[in-house]
Scaffold this active site. Structure first.
Site, PDB file in Angstrom:
ATOM      1  N   SER A 164      -2.940   0.693  -0.082  1.00 42.16           N
ATOM      2  CA  SER A 164      -2.770   0.759  -1.492  1.00 42.16           C
ATOM      3  C   SER A 164      -3.323  -0.432  -2.241  1.00 42.16           C
ATOM      4  CB  SER A 164      -1.307   1.118  -1.976  1.00 42.16           C
ATOM      5  OG  SER A 164      -1.305   2.604  -1.384  1.00 42.16           O
TER       6      SER A 164
ATOM      7  N   ARG B  21      -1.520   2.012  11.001  1.00 40.69           N
ATOM      8  CA  ARG B  21      -3.004   1.747  10.760  1.00 40.69           C
ATOM      9  C   ARG B  21      -3.499   0.727  12.146  1.00 40.69           C
ATOM     10  NH1 ARG B  21      -3.126  -0.616   5.153  1.00 40.69           N
ATOM     11  NH2 ARG B  21      -1.150  -1.461   6.227  1.00 40.69           N
TER      12      ARG B  21
ATOM     13  N   HIS C 208      -2.767   8.102   3.465  1.00 42.28           N
ATOM     14  CA  HIS C 208      -1.374   8.857   3.227  1.00 42.28           C
ATOM     15  C   HIS C 208      -1.432  10.271   2.933  1.00 42.28           C
ATOM     16  CE1 HIS C 208      -0.308   5.003   0.609  1.00 42.28           C
ATOM     17  NE2 HIS C 208       0.265   4.994   1.711  1.00 42.28           N
TER      18      HIS C 208
ATOM     19  N   LYS D 261       9.403  -4.748  -6.525  1.00 43.40           N
ATOM     20  CA  LYS D 261       7.969  -4.599  -6.645  1.00 43.40           C
ATOM     21  C   LYS D 261       7.619  -4.207  -8.298  1.00 43.40           C
ATOM     22  CE  LYS D 261       6.710  -3.446  -2.151  1.00 43.40           C
ATOM     23  NZ  LYS D 261       5.782  -2.523  -1.148  1.00 43.40           N
TER      24      LYS D 261
END
Length: 157
Positions: A127, A89, A16, A40
């Site tokens: 993460s 990514r 990040h 979440k």
């Protein structure tokens, strides 16, 4: 031009930070916008994530850190941002992010999405991966900033 870099950042990783540091080269200001997603269960509160990111980016004058709920395009309009900054990514990220970019375009024709490919050294990093490693006592200091690694160690101790 102002760019919004939205995400949950739970926790913020070196990947990040790579996107943030490269974003400030391209834009007048980058607002790192921590999403408060009611669906979440985050490791850290939104306030703690904002604090962690502010600490990690204090050397970058063109970075602002904030939190928000709701639609990202609405947040962008509120801050007069024309760009959403997103990191990629792997190929599967592109599929998901492209779908989101198209969806955002239907909500706001004024807001564009700009993708930055993550440096290859962070292409595996997420993460979720950091949390899983930390949960089982693995080393994470090479994956996240030191202040974040400390907070994660405290959380899992």
């Amino acid at each position: 031009m102002i760019a919004i870099y939205p995400g949950s950042f739970d926790p913020v990783t070196l990947g990040h930070l790579d996107i943030i540091e490269r974003g400030v080269i391209l834009f007048e200001k980058v607002i790192v916008a921590v999403l408060c997603n009611p669906n979440k269960q985050p490791l850290f509160t939104a306030e703690k994530r904002v604090e962690q990111i502010r600490h990690c980016t204090q050397h970058l004058a063109k970075v602002e850190v904030d939190s928000f709920t709701g639609l990202t395009v609405d947040y962008a309009k509120l801050h007069k941002a024309r760009v959403l900054l997103r990191g990629l990514r792997v190929l599967s990220d592109f599929e998901k992010e492209l779908q989101m970019a198209h969806t955002n375009k239907t909500l706001s024709k004024e807001v564009e999405t700009v993708f930055l490919a993550t440096n290859k050294e962070y292409s595996f990093l997420s993460s979720s991966t950091v949390k899983e490693i930390a949960q089982f006592g693995g080393a994470i200091s090479h994956l996240v900033p030191e202040n974040v690694a400390r907070d994660i160690r405290i959380h899992y101790s």
